[in-house]
Design a protein around this motif. Sequence first.
Motif, PDB file in Angstrom:
ATOM      1  N   LYS A 174       0.851  -1.179   0.000  1.00 28.50           N
ATOM      2  CA  LYS A 174       0.000   0.000   0.000  1.00 28.50           C
ATOM      3  C   LYS A 174       0.892   1.237   0.000  1.00 28.50           C
ATOM      4  O   LYS A 174       2.118   1.143   0.148  1.00 28.50           O
ATOM      5  N   LEU A 175       0.265   2.396  -0.172  1.00 26.13           N
ATOM      6  CA  LEU A 175       1.016   3.614  -0.439  1.00 26.13           C
ATOM      7  C   LEU A 175       1.972   3.979   0.684  1.00 26.13           C
ATOM      8  O   LEU A 175       3.069   4.487   0.422  1.00 26.13           O
ATOM      9  N   ASP A 176       1.611   3.741   1.948  1.00 25.22           N
ATOM     10  CA  ASP A 176       2.517   4.141   3.016  1.00 25.22           C
ATOM     11  C   ASP A 176       3.522   3.061   3.389  1.00 25.22           C
ATOM     12  O   ASP A 176       4.229   3.180   4.391  1.00 25.22           O
ATOM     13  N   ASN A 177       3.643   2.016   2.556  1.00 27.90           N
ATOM     14  CA  ASN A 177       4.716   1.044   2.701  1.00 27.90           C
ATOM     15  C   ASN A 177       5.737   1.163   1.577  1.00 27.90           C
ATOM     16  O   ASN A 177       6.521   0.238   1.338  1.00 27.90           O
ATOM     17  N   VAL A 178       5.716   2.286   0.890  1.00 24.90           N
ATOM     18  CA  VAL A 178       6.741   2.595  -0.109  1.00 24.90           C
ATOM     19  C   VAL A 178       7.267   4.001   0.166  1.00 24.90           C
ATOM     20  O   VAL A 178       6.634   4.789   0.863  1.00 24.90           O
ATOM     21  N   SER A 179       8.432   4.286  -0.387  1.00 28.98           N
ATOM     22  CA  SER A 179       9.038   5.597  -0.201  1.00 28.98           C
ATOM     23  C   SER A 179       9.386   6.197  -1.557  1.00 28.98           C
ATOM     24  O   SER A 179       9.835   5.479  -2.463  1.00 28.98           O
ATOM     25  N   PHE A 180       9.176   7.503  -1.673  1.00 35.48           N
ATOM     26  CA  PHE A 180       9.516   8.232  -2.891  1.00 35.48           C
ATOM     27  C   PHE A 180      10.787   9.058  -2.654  1.00 35.48           C
ATOM     28  O   PHE A 180      11.013   9.564  -1.545  1.00 35.48           O
ATOM     29  N   ALA A 181      11.582   9.190  -3.692  1.00 40.13           N
ATOM     30  CA  ALA A 181      12.852   9.900  -3.576  1.00 40.13           C
ATOM     31  C   ALA A 181      12.633  11.324  -3.082  1.00 40.13           C
ATOM     32  O   ALA A 181      11.653  11.976  -3.473  1.00 40.13           O
ATOM     33  N   LEU A 216      -3.231  -7.026  -4.977  1.00 44.14           N
ATOM     34  CA  LEU A 216      -3.940  -5.937  -5.643  1.00 44.14           C
ATOM     35  C   LEU A 216      -5.188  -5.550  -4.861  1.00 44.14           C
ATOM     36  O   LEU A 216      -5.485  -4.365  -4.670  1.00 44.14           O
ATOM     37  N   GLY A 217      -5.943  -6.535  -4.388  1.00 47.38           N
ATOM     38  CA  GLY A 217      -7.124  -6.234  -3.592  1.00 47.38           C
ATOM     39  C   GLY A 217      -6.790  -5.463  -2.334  1.00 47.38           C
ATOM     40  O   GLY A 217      -7.513  -4.538  -1.933  1.00 47.38           O
ATOM     41  N   TRP A 218      -5.672  -5.809  -1.705  1.00 46.24           N
ATOM     42  CA  TRP A 218      -5.217  -5.104  -0.495  1.00 46.24           C
ATOM     43  C   TRP A 218      -4.867  -3.660  -0.808  1.00 46.24           C
ATOM     44  O   TRP A 218      -5.275  -2.734  -0.087  1.00 46.24           O
ATOM     45  N   THR A 219      -4.130  -3.434  -1.873  1.00 46.61           N
ATOM     46  CA  THR A 219      -3.770  -2.077  -2.274  1.00 46.61           C
ATOM     47  C   THR A 219      -5.018  -1.237  -2.519  1.00 46.61           C
ATOM     48  O   THR A 219      -5.118  -0.085  -2.071  1.00 46.61           O
ATOM     49  N   LEU A 220      -5.984  -1.807  -3.204  1.00 45.01           N
ATOM     50  CA  LEU A 220      -7.216  -1.078  -3.520  1.00 45.01           C
ATOM     51  C   LEU A 220      -8.031  -0.755  -2.278  1.00 45.01           C
ATOM     52  O   LEU A 220      -8.757   0.248  -2.254  1.00 45.01           O
ATOM     53  N   SER A 221      -7.920  -1.576  -1.243  1.00 48.97           N
ATOM     54  CA  SER A 221      -8.709  -1.335  -0.034  1.00 48.97           C
ATOM     55  C   SER A 221      -8.299  -0.046   0.664  1.00 48.97           C
ATOM     56  O   SER A 221      -9.070   0.520   1.436  1.00 48.97           O
ATOM     57  N   TYR A 222      -7.084   0.439   0.400  1.00 44.72           N
ATOM     58  CA  TYR A 222      -6.594   1.678   1.002  1.00 44.72           C
ATOM     59  C   TYR A 222      -6.727   2.881   0.067  1.00 44.72           C
ATOM     60  O   TYR A 222      -6.471   4.009   0.483  1.00 44.72           O
ATOM     61  N   TRP A 223      -7.053   2.635  -1.187  1.00 46.16           N
ATOM     62  CA  TRP A 223      -7.088   3.720  -2.181  1.00 46.16           C
ATOM     63  C   TRP A 223      -8.486   4.326  -2.226  1.00 46.16           C
ATOM     64  O   TRP A 223      -9.471   3.615  -2.310  1.00 46.16           O
ATOM     65  N   ARG A 224      -8.550   5.646  -2.202  1.00 46.81           N
ATOM     66  CA  ARG A 224      -9.829   6.344  -2.142  1.00 46.81           C
ATOM     67  C   ARG A 224     -10.213   6.918  -3.495  1.00 46.81           C
ATOM     68  O   ARG A 224      -9.376   7.457  -4.220  1.00 46.81           O
ATOM     69  N   ASP A 225     -11.495   6.804  -3.839  1.00 46.49           N
ATOM     70  CA  ASP A 225     -12.083   7.513  -4.970  1.00 46.49           C
ATOM     71  C   ASP A 225     -12.938   8.666  -4.425  1.00 46.49           C
ATOM     72  O   ASP A 225     -13.437   8.588  -3.289  1.00 46.49           O
ATOM     73  N   PRO A 226     -13.140   9.714  -5.213  1.00 48.99           N
ATOM     74  CA  PRO A 226     -13.942  10.854  -4.722  1.00 48.99           C
ATOM     75  C   PRO A 226     -15.357  10.473  -4.291  1.00 48.99           C
ATOM     76  O   PRO A 226     -15.929  11.121  -3.419  1.00 48.99           O
ATOM     77  N   LYS A 227     -15.924   9.421  -4.872  1.00 47.22           N
ATOM     78  CA  LYS A 227     -17.315   9.045  -4.580  1.00 47.22           C
ATOM     79  C   LYS A 227     -17.458   8.217  -3.306  1.00 47.22           C
ATOM     80  O   LYS A 227     -18.582   7.888  -2.896  1.00 47.22           O
ATOM     81  N   ASP A 228     -16.371   7.856  -2.668  1.00 45.25           N
ATOM     82  CA  ASP A 228     -16.418   6.897  -1.572  1.00 45.25           C
ATOM     83  C   ASP A 228     -17.119   7.442  -0.329  1.00 45.25           C
ATOM     84  O   ASP A 228     -17.046   8.644  -0.034  1.00 45.25           O
ATOM     85  N   PRO A 229     -17.764   6.554   0.455  1.00 43.82           N
ATOM     86  CA  PRO A 229     -18.316   6.968   1.746  1.00 43.82           C
ATOM     87  C   PRO A 229     -17.203   7.237   2.746  1.00 43.82           C
ATOM     88  O   PRO A 229     -16.018   7.011   2.452  1.00 43.82           O
ATOM     89  N   GLU A 230     -17.559   7.706   3.929  1.00 40.11           N
ATOM     90  CA  GLU A 230     -16.556   7.960   4.958  1.00 40.11           C
ATOM     91  C   GLU A 230     -15.802   6.670   5.274  1.00 40.11           C
ATOM     92  O   GLU A 230     -16.390   5.585   5.312  1.00 40.11           O
TER      93      GLU A 230
END
Length: 369
Positions: free
Chosen positions: A217-224, A262-276
Amino acid sequence: MTDVSEEYFRRLVDEEALRSYLEEELGPTDEFSIQRHAEGHSNETLFLTWGERELVLRRPPPGETADTAHDVLREYRVMDALQNTEVPMPTTVLACEDHDVLGSDFYLMERVEGTVLRDEEPERFAEPAHRERIGEELVDTLAAIHGVDHEAVGLDGFGRPAGFTERQVERWGRQLEWASEVTNEVREVPELDRVGEWLEANVPEEYPHTLVHGDYKLDNVSFAPGAAPDRGDDGPTNRSPPELVAVFDWEMSALGDPLVDLGWTLSYWRDPKDPEPAMSELTARFMEREGYPTRRELVDRYERETGMTFENDRFYRALAVYKLAGLGEMFLRRYLEGNADDPLYPLMEERVPALAERAVRILDGKEPL
């Protein structure tokens, strides 16, 4: 030491024993310091200075742990094997299974300088093109993990890919059972039984076999880290585009079904339409902004990069939320037993039922991809 009680810190680290061990392994130094990194919620992460070297130590939390959770030597093995692949990795240093040092297994790696996108995006990425690139880098690196020739890098026998997905459902059912031995004393979550039964009945019959990360997921990677921008009359220019430079937290890695990742990564990714979000403390929302890819766009790119098709998306996304609920129940048990010093853990009394409701929405088709 920061954000942790002195008593809990002493349970994590015997500084004199660690110093003696590192002197034998790395050579003596006059400069030695250690502090706990408070952002993680599973294995413990500590930052070390050893002379001119900046290192990271990973060890399990103190106290009893469930099943095979917190296996840091397994984490070290896969990280060491991936050092010369296309997967960006921190440099491994050493692994220790002598419990006379810290009372548990642990390992060391070099600290990677970079930016982890956890709660907010950095200002230098706050433009549509860079936001799009964050999603692309995330997916492309996941595709690289799934494309590793595990036999060539020495990971043959690292797991049993046949039956992996079935065992995932069974394993997390057991983790929930273990946690609920204690957590049921404060409240029960019957919806999780329904989700577990549905997952058991709907495991895909066939799926690809690859190396999987297990917590990608996004917070288990680092960007330069970005170069300082030039400043013209209109403000900063020449912002460095996002470049993913390291993947962390491999404790759940195995040979298995890449679509679980992939399913795990998507579970943390938000779309604008998502509920709280059901677990707001662990859910960043900045990817709802203009420029970030949608979950559907991430899936499309993954399919192009890997040649695989993300079938049975309800199963994989519901499994991810079921696992999140399992983690939450494990956190709550550790808190109730006095084996955690993390302020997130007691919140799981309410957050896990909310996660169970989210999983049910996915099963019922009320939260589509």
